[in-house]
Design a protein around this motif. Structure first.
Motif, short mmCIF file in Angstrom:
data_model
loop_
_atom_site.label_atom_id
_atom_site.label_comp_id
_atom_site.label_asym_id
_atom_site.label_seq_id
_atom_site.Cartn_x
_atom_site.Cartn_y
_atom_site.Cartn_z
N ARG A 13 1.06 -1.06 0.05
CA ARG A 13 0.08 0.19 0.01
C ARG A 13 0.95 1.20 0.17
N ASP A 14 1.37 1.58 1.09
CA ASP A 14 2.17 2.81 1.14
C ASP A 14 3.41 2.61 0.17
N ASN A 238 9.57 4.45 4.28
CA ASN A 238 8.94 4.15 5.45
C ASN A 238 9.95 3.46 6.33
ZN ZN Z 1 2.42 6.52 5.21
#
Ligand code: ZN
Ligand code: KIV
Length: 517
Positions: A13-14, A238
């Motif tokens: 997702r990210d 991330n």
């Molecule tokens: Zn994020």
């Protein structure tokens, strides 16, 4: 409080959000199955409302993954939550993740609402998500820059509304570890119902502190870390899964915390994600970089030979790197290939040994020595071939040289039909691309990026071409690998064309569903 830290992986997702082109359903599933093997607790598979392709990916992953909770993202909007519920309902265990921004700058400038209105939206979204599942996560976007009194009020209300996990993201990677740790500590001190939910963190790496901030957070009571393989994600990325998992393992005596990660799967998963996402890993990257376990200085080499722990705080084997290999050449038998695949972490059912061995022999004839990377690439490309068989290259001939007009001829299988075309171009790759576009009729596809890389070692390396193409407002990524640059480029383009066909099929099915056909 438990000592077990849950690992919530958001590579799909990210991480995927930050790629130049979206991944196909099959590619996402391949990564999800690798994450399941790695032992992550939660897989955030996508953002179902964002596109029919993402919906389909989340649904497929939800159906196939059995040993991890599959999660979908939604804004604090009922329609998003309904799309999540719909995509995830086939899963054995699933989670709906809903979010809204809480910092003054986001609430005022982006949402243009009052704090109370945002709080009401969050509560309504959580309650709506609870109609689908008991496992609901709520994120306070930009929590790192949120007024602490409002953050405490939001967390308390989110838990009261039914959120079982509350995530505190440092969305813009702004905080430093002592500051971020203090935010988590304040929540534990001031939110009366905090023991009724798991506190999670989701740190971005804009200042290179995502991993450090995540570790500070678990030292202050957070028990879920959101992270991605190789740290991919929005902007600078991330928190990197492999780094945080190995910190908790290597420093367990000091931190007293455990995860469910099977560390021996780390290297293989990192390579798979790098390959599929076409995102190279920097050589000095901690844990998975090519130099992470190599020793250059004479003093260090001498030390290592005397005692490995002089310069190594963890072993390469503990992250799945095996350094003692036999050379693979055309004289290597099938059992050697099978053995090496086993060492690389593949089970018999993950690949077809006969197909792999034939491809290996062909490659060994061309290259001499075959490396681990080559074997994995052969498996990867064989899987692609099986999955996306609408277009297949049957014949390719390209001509180029000083003083000549570059030209190419291709023969293609297109579903049940075959076709041939010849074209000229600026160079042999361009000519081959023109011939393919001509024979397939795909003139809506526009190439927006073309990259050439070498894979493998030395002059024997394979050519890897990656292509990003735009088609009907979306971007598609294709990778091709061959000993020859033109063939590698052609394979990459065909991969893109096959993906556009799949995307068309998914869109068509979705339209039929909407129309009730
Ligand atoms: Zn994020
Ligand atoms: O960075 C962020 O805040 C996010 C949320 C959606 C969790 O990705």
């Amino acid at each position: 409080m438990t000592n077990r830290v849950k690992i919530f992986d958001t590579t799909l997702r990210d991480g995927e959000q930050a790629l130049p082109a979206s991944l196909s359903v099959k590619e996402k599933l391949q990564i999800a199955l690798a994450l399941e093997r790695l032992g992550v607790d939660i897989i955030e598979a996508g953002f179902p409302v964002s596109s029919p392709g993402d919906f389909k990916s989340v649904q497929t992953i939800a159906r196939e993954v059995k040993n991890a909770t599959v999660c979908g993202l939604s804004r604090a909007v009922m329609n998003d939550i309904d799309a999540c519920g719909e995509a995830l309902k086939v899963a054995e265990q699933f989670r709906i993740h809903t979010f809204i921004a809480t910092s003054d700058i986001h609430v005022g400038a982006k949402l243009r609402k009052s704090q109370d209105e945002v709080l009401d939206m969050a509560v309504a979204a959580i309650k709506h998500a609870r109609r689908y599942t008991d496992d609901v996560e709520f994120s306070c976007e930009d929590a790192g820059r949120t007024n602490i009194d409002y953050l405490c009020r939001m967390v308390e209300n989110a838990i009261r509304a039914g959120a079982t996990t509350v995530n505190i993201p440092d969305t813009v990677g702004y905080t430093i570890p002592s500051e971020f740790g203090a935010i988590i500590q304040t929540l534990f001190n001031r939110v009366p119902n905090i023991d009724q939910a798991t506190i999670s963190v989701h740190c971005h790496n804009d200042l290179g502190l995502a991993v450090a901030n995540s570790v500070a957070a678990v030292q202050h009571g957070a028990r879920q870390i959101e992270c991605t393989i190789n740290g991919i994600g929005e902007r600078a990325g991330n928190c990197s899964l492999e780094e945080v998992a190995m910190i908790l393992k290597t420093r367990e005596a000091m931190l007293g915390l455990q995860t469910g990660i099977n560390s021996q799967e780390i290297f293989r998963t990192s390579k798979l994600v790098s390959q599929i996402c076409n995102m190279p890993v920097q050589s000095n990257k901690a844990i998975v970089g090519a130099n992470a376990f190599s020793h250059s200085s004479g003093i260090h080499q001498d030390g290592i030979l005397k005692a490995q722990n002089t310069y190594e705080i963890m072993t390469p084997e503990s992250v799945g790197i095996n350094k003692n290999h036999l050379n693979l050449t055309s004289r290597s038998g099938r059992h050697v290939i099978k053995h090496r695949m086993h060492e690389l972490g593949y089970k018999d059912e993950d690949y077809d040994l006969d197909t792999l061995y034939q491809a290996f022999l062909k490659l060994a004839d061309k290259k001499g020595q075959v490396f681990d990377y080559d074997l994995e690439a052969l498996v990867f490309f064989d899987q692609q071939k099986q999955q996306q068989a609408h277009y297949e290259l049957l014949y390719l001939h390209a001509n180029a040289g000083k003083g000549m007009i570059p030209s190419a001829t291709v023969k293609m299988r297109m579903g049940e039909q075959e076709g041939t075309a010849s074209a000229i171009g600026n160079g042999p790759v361009d000519a081959a691309f023109n011939a393919i576009i001509q024979v397939t009729g795909h003139d809506e596809v526009e190439i927006v990026d073309f990259k050439l890389d070498s894979k493998g070692e030395g002059a024997d390396a394979l050519a890897q071409v990656s292509v990003v193409a735009e088609y009907r407002g979306r971007r598609f990524n294709g990778i091709g690998l061959a000993t020859d640059i033109v063939e590698a480029g052609v394979k990459a383009l065909i991969y893109v064309l096959n993906n556009t066909c799949l995307a068309d099929q998914i869109d068509e099915k979705k339209q039929q569903k909407i129309a009730g056909v």
